[in-house]
Structure formats: C-alpha cells, structure tokens
Motif scaffolding. Structure first.
Motif, PDB file in Angstrom:
ATOM      1  N   PHE A   1       0.820  -1.212   0.000  1.00  0.00           N
ATOM      2  CA  PHE A   1       0.000   0.000   0.000  1.00  0.00           C
ATOM      3  C   PHE A   1       0.857   1.265   0.000  1.00  0.00           C
ATOM      4  N   ILE A   2       2.084   1.156   0.483  1.00  0.00           N
ATOM      5  CA  ILE A   2       3.008   2.292   0.386  1.00  0.00           C
ATOM      6  C   ILE A   2       3.380   2.536  -1.077  1.00  0.00           C
ATOM      7  N   ASN A   3       3.580   1.454  -1.810  1.00  0.00           N
ATOM      8  CA  ASN A   3       3.782   1.531  -3.261  1.00  0.00           C
ATOM      9  C   ASN A   3       4.947   2.455  -3.636  1.00  0.00           C
ATOM     10  N   SER A   4       6.060   2.281  -2.947  1.00  0.00           N
ATOM     11  CA  SER A   4       7.331   2.972  -3.247  1.00  0.00           C
ATOM     12  C   SER A   4       7.329   4.469  -2.944  1.00  0.00           C
ATOM     13  N   ARG A   5       6.294   4.987  -2.313  1.00  0.00           N
ATOM     14  CA  ARG A   5       6.287   6.408  -1.967  1.00  0.00           C
ATOM     15  C   ARG A   5       7.208   6.688  -0.784  1.00  0.00           C
ATOM     16  N   LYS A   6       7.863   7.846  -0.806  1.00  0.00           N
ATOM     17  CA  LYS A   6       8.695   8.259   0.320  1.00  0.00           C
ATOM     18  C   LYS A   6       7.790   8.464   1.536  1.00  0.00           C
ATOM     19  N   THR A   7       8.137   7.796   2.638  1.00  0.00           N
ATOM     20  CA  THR A   7       7.199   7.646   3.747  1.00  0.00           C
ATOM     21  C   THR A   7       7.861   7.959   5.076  1.00  0.00           C
ATOM     22  N   ILE A   8       7.089   8.583   5.984  1.00  0.00           N
ATOM     23  CA  ILE A   8       7.509   8.673   7.380  1.00  0.00           C
ATOM     24  C   ILE A   8       6.552   7.842   8.229  1.00  0.00           C
ATOM     25  N   LEU A   9       7.080   7.301   9.299  1.00  0.00           N
ATOM     26  CA  LEU A   9       6.310   6.466  10.216  1.00  0.00           C
ATOM     27  C   LEU A   9       6.133   7.207  11.532  1.00  0.00           C
ATOM     28  N   ILE A  10       4.883   7.371  11.949  1.00  0.00           N
ATOM     29  CA  ILE A  10       4.560   7.946  13.257  1.00  0.00           C
ATOM     30  C   ILE A  10       4.098   6.807  14.153  1.00  0.00           C
ATOM     31  N   THR A  11       4.740   6.654  15.317  1.00  0.00           N
ATOM     32  CA  THR A  11       4.393   5.549  16.201  1.00  0.00           C
ATOM     33  C   THR A  11       4.709   5.933  17.639  1.00  0.00           C
ATOM     34  N   SER A  12       4.721   4.949  18.521  1.00  0.00           N
ATOM     35  CA  SER A  12       5.003   5.195  19.935  1.00  0.00           C
ATOM     36  C   SER A  12       6.310   4.517  20.321  1.00  0.00           C
ATOM     37  N   SER A  13       6.881   4.964  21.433  1.00  0.00           N
ATOM     38  CA  SER A  13       8.146   4.383  21.889  1.00  0.00           C
ATOM     39  C   SER A  13       7.996   2.904  22.216  1.00  0.00           C
ATOM     40  N   GLY A  14       6.789   2.509  22.665  1.00  0.00           N
ATOM     41  CA  GLY A  14       6.559   1.109  22.999  1.00  0.00           C
ATOM     42  C   GLY A  14       6.735   0.191  21.813  1.00  0.00           C
ATOM     43  N   PHE A  15       6.295   0.631  20.640  1.00  0.00           N
ATOM     44  CA  PHE A  15       6.430  -0.211  19.461  1.00  0.00           C
ATOM     45  C   PHE A  15       7.864  -0.234  18.943  1.00  0.00           C
ATOM     46  N   VAL A  16       8.624   0.808  19.240  1.00  0.00           N
ATOM     47  CA  VAL A  16      10.048   0.768  18.939  1.00  0.00           C
ATOM     48  C   VAL A  16      10.726  -0.294  19.803  1.00  0.00           C
ATOM     49  N   LYS A  17      10.418  -0.274  21.108  1.00  0.00           N
ATOM     50  CA  LYS A  17      11.030  -1.221  22.044  1.00  0.00           C
ATOM     51  C   LYS A  17      10.666  -2.669  21.714  1.00  0.00           C
ATOM     52  N   ARG A  18       9.454  -2.873  21.207  1.00  0.00           N
ATOM     53  CA  ARG A  18       9.019  -4.233  20.915  1.00  0.00           C
ATOM     54  C   ARG A  18       9.488  -4.719  19.544  1.00  0.00           C
ATOM     55  N   GLY A  19      10.244  -3.920  18.841  1.00  0.00           N
ATOM     56  CA  GLY A  19      10.852  -4.359  17.602  1.00  0.00           C
ATOM     57  C   GLY A  19      10.004  -4.196  16.358  1.00  0.00           C
ATOM     58  N   TYR A  20       8.807  -3.650  16.490  1.00  0.00           N
ATOM     59  CA  TYR A  20       7.941  -3.510  15.319  1.00  0.00           C
ATOM     60  C   TYR A  20       8.525  -2.537  14.290  1.00  0.00           C
ATOM     61  N   VAL A  21       9.154  -1.477  14.763  1.00  0.00           N
ATOM     62  CA  VAL A  21       9.666  -0.468  13.848  1.00  0.00           C
ATOM     63  C   VAL A  21      10.782  -1.040  12.976  1.00  0.00           C
ATOM     64  N   ASP A  22      11.694  -1.791  13.581  1.00  0.00           N
ATOM     65  CA  ASP A  22      12.757  -2.429  12.796  1.00  0.00           C
ATOM     66  C   ASP A  22      12.172  -3.377  11.751  1.00  0.00           C
ATOM     67  N   LYS A  23      11.143  -4.105  12.157  1.00  0.00           N
ATOM     68  CA  LYS A  23      10.503  -5.051  11.229  1.00  0.00           C
ATOM     69  C   LYS A  23       9.857  -4.296  10.064  1.00  0.00           C
ATOM     70  N   ILE A  24       9.167  -3.207  10.376  1.00  0.00           N
ATOM     71  CA  ILE A  24       8.483  -2.445   9.331  1.00  0.00           C
ATOM     72  C   ILE A  24       9.482  -1.815   8.368  1.00  0.00           C
ATOM     73  N   LYS A  25      10.593  -1.325   8.900  1.00  0.00           N
ATOM     74  CA  LYS A  25      11.600  -0.698   8.027  1.00  0.00           C
ATOM     75  C   LYS A  25      12.215  -1.723   7.084  1.00  0.00           C
ATOM     76  N   LEU A  26      12.361  -2.965   7.534  1.00  0.00           N
ATOM     77  CA  LEU A  26      12.847  -4.016   6.643  1.00  0.00           C
ATOM     78  C   LEU A  26      11.821  -4.343   5.569  1.00  0.00           C
ATOM     79  N   LEU A  27      10.542  -4.364   5.965  1.00  0.00           N
ATOM     80  CA  LEU A  27       9.474  -4.661   5.017  1.00  0.00           C
ATOM     81  C   LEU A  27       9.260  -3.527   4.021  1.00  0.00           C
TER      82      LEU A  27
END
Length: 356
Positions: free
Chosen positions: A25-51
């Motif tokens: 759904f991002i479809n190669s568009r330049k994107t920023i991610l807004i989230t919470s510190s909790g999801f950073v700690k739980r590793g979701y952000v790293d996973k999303i950046k890889l995806l």
C-alpha cells in the motif's frame, strides 16, 4: 430517515498478520512512520523498516492525549523531511498526531495547523499528506474517521481537527497488533468503541446504514469484552473486538459522537479520567433517559441488549469493575452544574437525541 447519504473513502484491510502487506500500500512512496516508543522497544519499527524500504524517517515520541505544544515542537522536525505518505502505527493518540502532521500549507508552519484547528483562520488553503492508519488498540476509530482530537490542557479544552478529506487512504486492522495491550487499556478502548456505537444510534445524524453498523459493533462488545478482559491472550477475542471497533468507526464516521463524548471532555480535562472511561460510564444513565422515546432507538437497544433498559449494560460494567457513579469520579452534586454548563457550546452535545 427515508432519505440519507453515507460516505466512506477509506480502503479497509482486515485480518491477522496484515501488517506484513504494508509495503503493497506504500507503493514505493517516500514515507515517514509515526508511532510510539513502545512499538520501537518491541521491535515492530525495525521489522516495518525491513518490510518497507521507502520509510525514511520515524517519529516515536507521541504522548497520550496529544497537546498542541508537543505536536508543534515535533512538527518542524518532521516537516524537514521529504515525504509523500504518512503511516500512523499506534493507538488513537498516535493516529491523531499523524493527522496533525498531515496538514500543511506552503510554508509548512505548525502554527498554521493550530490556527486552523482552533478556528483562528478559515479551513481553506491547506494541503494534506495521505495517511495509512494502522490501529494497535481497538477503540478510537481514528483510522477510519475524518477528524482527530487535540488537547490544550492549559485551557482545559479539547479541540477537533475535522477536514472532509482527512480520512485515511487505507486502514489496516491487524488484531495481532493489539495482543500486547494490557487489561486496563483493553477495557478502556473497548468501552470507547461501545460509546461510539451507542452514540451514533441516539444521534440526529443517524441513518439505516450507521445504525446497522452500530448495532453489530455494540453486540460484539457486550458479548466479547468481558471475555477478553479475563483472557487477554485470546486472539479470537481480540479479533472480535477489533471488528467491533471497525464497525463503530463505520457508524460514527458519518454521524459524529454525541452527549456522552461531550461530557467526557470536561471529565478528562478536569478529573484526568482516561477517555475510554470518561465517555462510557454515563451510557447506562443515557439509555434510561431515552428509553421509550424513539421507536428506532428502542429497536436498536433491544437488538443489542434484549431490552431497551440499561440492566444488561450495568451488569457488564460491574463485571469489568467500572463504576457508573459520578461520585466515584470526583464529580459531586455541586460540580454537576459545571459539567452541564460545559455542554452549552459543544457540537457533540448538539448531535444528541438524549438530553442530560
């Protein structure tokens, strides 16, 4: 209710592990991610950046009940980046913050957004960055509505960012993302969903479509929220409650909320009661106030609760150990008048077929 209209431009994606399809759904568009510190700690952000390799910036310092002063500080830093899309991953506060960041003018000034929200300038000459909303709690519905709640605790006031095209481009409902929500947040957000559903029924803007969605939502909450509160790791219950959140969003996105939410703003700003409790503990009282006055409301309540009174709902609140007594929230008889006065200029109260 013989003539009505309904509008929903958001693409809905629902199912377990749907987060893994985000890059489609991002479809190669330049994107920023807004989230919470909790999801950073739980590793979701790293996973999303890889995806999603086109994500080039992450902002994770969103506080609960986002305030203008915090959002304005973050706005300049975020707008320094080059992006075409915002992904909001989190609870209602994160999704509301993402909407604040999505609004801009030629100068990309945070003050422009604040002035627009506070009514200091006309709602014109603004631009919007598209949003993909990914809720991690099953409650606020921000991912599927055209508004956001922004707070000014110095003024003790809640403001709404409401723009016709502020709907998310895509809403991704992945119940797996709610599995880590603790019991208190699970209950609070579930009750927020219930309030959205019921408030869209006793609403001057209600129609057949919104009422049908609201009834489906409320029935799910009444059946599954007490079960989930006692079995937080049950993903099937999580899926049901997230579905209820989606149905409620489909309802109140077209009606707005009503008097329970209007009262909750005073209760949250003056008594610091969490929003999901503040907007829901009055629901049994409101049901009793309107029972027998409108056939279509009675029919909806009977479909949800088996009767048009508040008995079954009060039993559910008791199971969840949530009081429905004003005094238990520090609101005595003397302060009730202040609460009533706060409704005078609140649009949400004007939507209501129930009077306080």
């Amino acid at each position: 209710m013989n003539s009505f209209n309904y509008y929903m431009p958001t693409k809905i994606v629902f199912g377990k592990n749907q987060l893994e399809n985000l890059n489609n759904f991002i479809n190669s568009r330049k994107t920023i991610l807004i989230t919470s510190s909790g999801f950073v700690k739980r590793g979701y952000v790293d996973k999303i950046k890889l995806l999603c390799p086109s994500i080039n910036y992450v902002f994770s310092d969103v506080k609960s009940h986002p305030e203008f002063k915090d959002l304005e500080l973050a706005y300049a830093k975020i707008r320094e980046n080059d992006f075409e899309l915002i992904v909001g991953l989190g609870g209602g506060s994160v999704l509301d913050a993402a909407k604040f960041f999505a609004v801009y003018n030629d100068k990309k000034e945070a003050k422009f957004v604040t002035d627009l929200i506070k009514g200091n300038i006309d709602k014109s000459n603004y631009l919007l960055t598209p949003i993909i909303g990914i809720p991690t709690t099953a409650g606020t519905g921000s991912e599927i509505t055209p508004w956001a709640t922004i707070w000014d605790m110095d003024e003790k006031k809640k403001y709404s960012l409401h723009l016709p095209k502020l709907f998310s481009e895509v809403a991704i409902y992945d119940p797996c993302l709610t599995a880590s929500a603790p019991k208190d947040i699970t209950i609070q957000t579930g009750l927020d969903t219930l309030s959205h559903a019921l408030e869209s029924i006793w609403n001057k803007n209600a129609n057949e479509i919104t009422i049908n969605y609201a009834v489906k939502s409320a029935r799910i909450i009444v059946e599954f929220l007490p079960k989930l509160a006692n079995d937080l790791q049950n993903l099937e219950y999580r899926e049901q409650i997230m579905k209820a959140c989606m149905y409620a969003g489909l309802a109140f996105s077209n009606t707005q909320t009503a008097i329970a939410h209007a009262m909750s703003y005073y209760i949250t700003t003056h008594k610091h009661i969490p929003h999901g409790i503040a907007c829901s503990f009055t629901l049994p009282m409101l049901i009793d106030s309107i029972s027998g006055k409108y056939e279509h409301i009675d029919n909806a309540l009977i479909e949800i609760f088996g009767s048009n009174d508040s008995k079954k709902l009060r039993e559910m609140f008791a199971k969840l150990e949530i009081s429905t007594n004003f005094n238990d929230y520090g609101i005595d008889d003397n302060e009730i008048q202040n609460l009533k006065d706060s409704l005078a200029n609140t649009q949400r109260a004007g939507n209501s077929l129930v009077e306080f």
